[in-house]
Design an enzyme around this catalytic site. Structure first.
Site, PDB file in Angstrom:
ATOM      1  N   VAL A   1     -11.527  -6.897   0.045  1.00  0.00           N
ATOM      2  CA  VAL A   1     -11.152  -5.479   0.006  1.00  0.00           C
ATOM      3  C   VAL A   1     -10.689  -5.071   1.399  1.00  0.00           C
ATOM      4  O   VAL A   1     -11.324  -5.410   2.395  1.00  0.00           O
ATOM      5  CB  VAL A   1     -12.361  -4.597  -0.418  1.00  0.00           C
ATOM      6  CG1 VAL A   1     -11.997  -3.119  -0.337  1.00  0.00           C
ATOM      7  CG2 VAL A   1     -12.808  -4.947  -1.830  1.00  0.00           C
TER       8      VAL A   1
ATOM      9  N   THR B   1       0.844  -1.199   0.000  1.00  0.00           N
ATOM     10  CA  THR B   1       0.000   0.000   0.000  1.00  0.00           C
ATOM     11  C   THR B   1       0.878   1.247   0.000  1.00  0.00           C
ATOM     12  O   THR B   1       1.918   1.273   0.652  1.00  0.00           O
ATOM     13  CB  THR B   1      -0.904   0.013   1.246  1.00  0.00           C
ATOM     14  OG1 THR B   1      -1.642  -1.205   1.282  1.00  0.00           O
ATOM     15  CG2 THR B   1      -1.860   1.194   1.227  1.00  0.00           C
TER      16      THR B   1
END
Lengths: 136, 175
Positions: A30, A1
């Site tokens: 998710v 990320t």
């Protein structure tokens, strides 16, 4: 990320977060990165936050918005709000990772409870740093 | 002059100092440095915070070292599922996208959703259809292929585990 938070010359804040998720994930999983309030949040009244780490605890803690709430409703500084969330709240639900944040006064925080976080910051007062490990 | 600034991250997790070679560590630091400069330059010339965070993240998405965009990890079926979000603190407008596999820069799609959609979050094929309408850049599977990531995926697949990019597997013993 990956992510970024910024405050511009006009005092406006923004946050951006982007991720490729988890290796070998399935069922359309998710994490927190694309969920506004969980992995990403910005509000000129309080702060801008971008998170990184184990998505499920970050989702359950509504992490990014929680930092903002602690500032808005409890009057905490950016520094104290970030530390409360990353070092106290997240560990209680096994949330490992960290966040970056900035507030309307131009303060910047890079806080994490893991062994490391790829990170960097640059401020108009001349400060600039890039680092990886906790002890850096 | 009012204060301005930017902060970036490229992921967090279990990153022991001896897990990175000096060469690889230098590449990570260089990647972070480049992204930081991209965002700070925007602020320096009077650009908006929204523009600055987008530019910094685009730079990180284009770097295969980081788990986003080009460097995204493989999912269970050997494809990619990318997610992104962006929010403006002035207007409280937000744009988010999830489960996309062919967009070169997911954060640009998130920003396009913020600016040009009535909705906050779009997912999957519908999100990619929206991206096509707005002439965003697509990339094929070859662009997202990285040998290191592929190896990570094969090991995770064989072990039947799901793992964060920057963390050692939970069952891996150290020492």
């Amino acid at each position: 990320t990956v992510g970024a938070v910024a405050i511009d010359l006009h005092g406006n804040l923004a946050a951006a977060t982007s991720t490729g998720g988890m290796t070998n994930k399935k069922f359309g999983r998710v994490g927190d990165s694309s969920i506004i309030g969980a992995g990403n949040y910005a509000n000129n009244v309080t702060c801008a936050v971008s998170c990184t780490g184990h998505g499920e605890p970050f989702l359950r803690a509504v992490t990014a918005h929680d930092v903002s709430c602690l500032m808005e409703y409890k009057g905490l500084s950016l520094r104290d709000a970030c530390r409360e969330v990353v070092h106290k709240k997240l560990p209680r639900i096994h949330g490992e990772g960290g966040l970056i944040a900035t507030d309307a006064a131009g303060n910047i925080e890079l806080v994490f409870n893991s062994d490391g976080m790829y990170r960097g910051m640059q401020h108009s007062d001349g400060r600039r740093e890039v680092a990886i490990y906790k002890e850096d | 002059m009012k204060p301005f600034g930017i902060a970036i991250h490229g992921g967090a997790g279990t990153i022991p100092r001896d897990s990175l070679s000096a060469e690889r560590e230098a590449l990570y630091l260089e990647g972070l440095d480049r992204a930081l400069s991209a965002g700070y330059e925007v602020l320096l010339r009077g650009g908006s915070a929204l523009e600055a965070v987008r530019e910094a993240v685009v730079e990180l998405e284009n770097n295969p070292l980081f788990n986003a965009g080009r460097g995204s990890v493989f999912n269970h079926i050997g494809s990619h599922d990318m997610d992104a979000a962006i929010m403006c603190g002035r207007t409280l407008e937000a744009g988010a996208v999830s489960g996309i596999s062919q967009i070169k820069n997911p954060i640009v799609l998130a920003e396009t959703i913020l600016k040009h959609s009535d909705h906050v979050m779009l997912i999957g094929q519908g999100a990619e259809e929206f991206a096509r309408l707005h002439h965003l850049e697509f990339a094929d599977a070859g662009y997202f292929y990285d040998e290191f990531r592929h190896q990570q995926w094969k090991e995770a697949l064989a072990a039947g585990r799901t793992q964060l990019d920057h963390s050692l597997p939970a069952n891996e013993k150290m020492g």
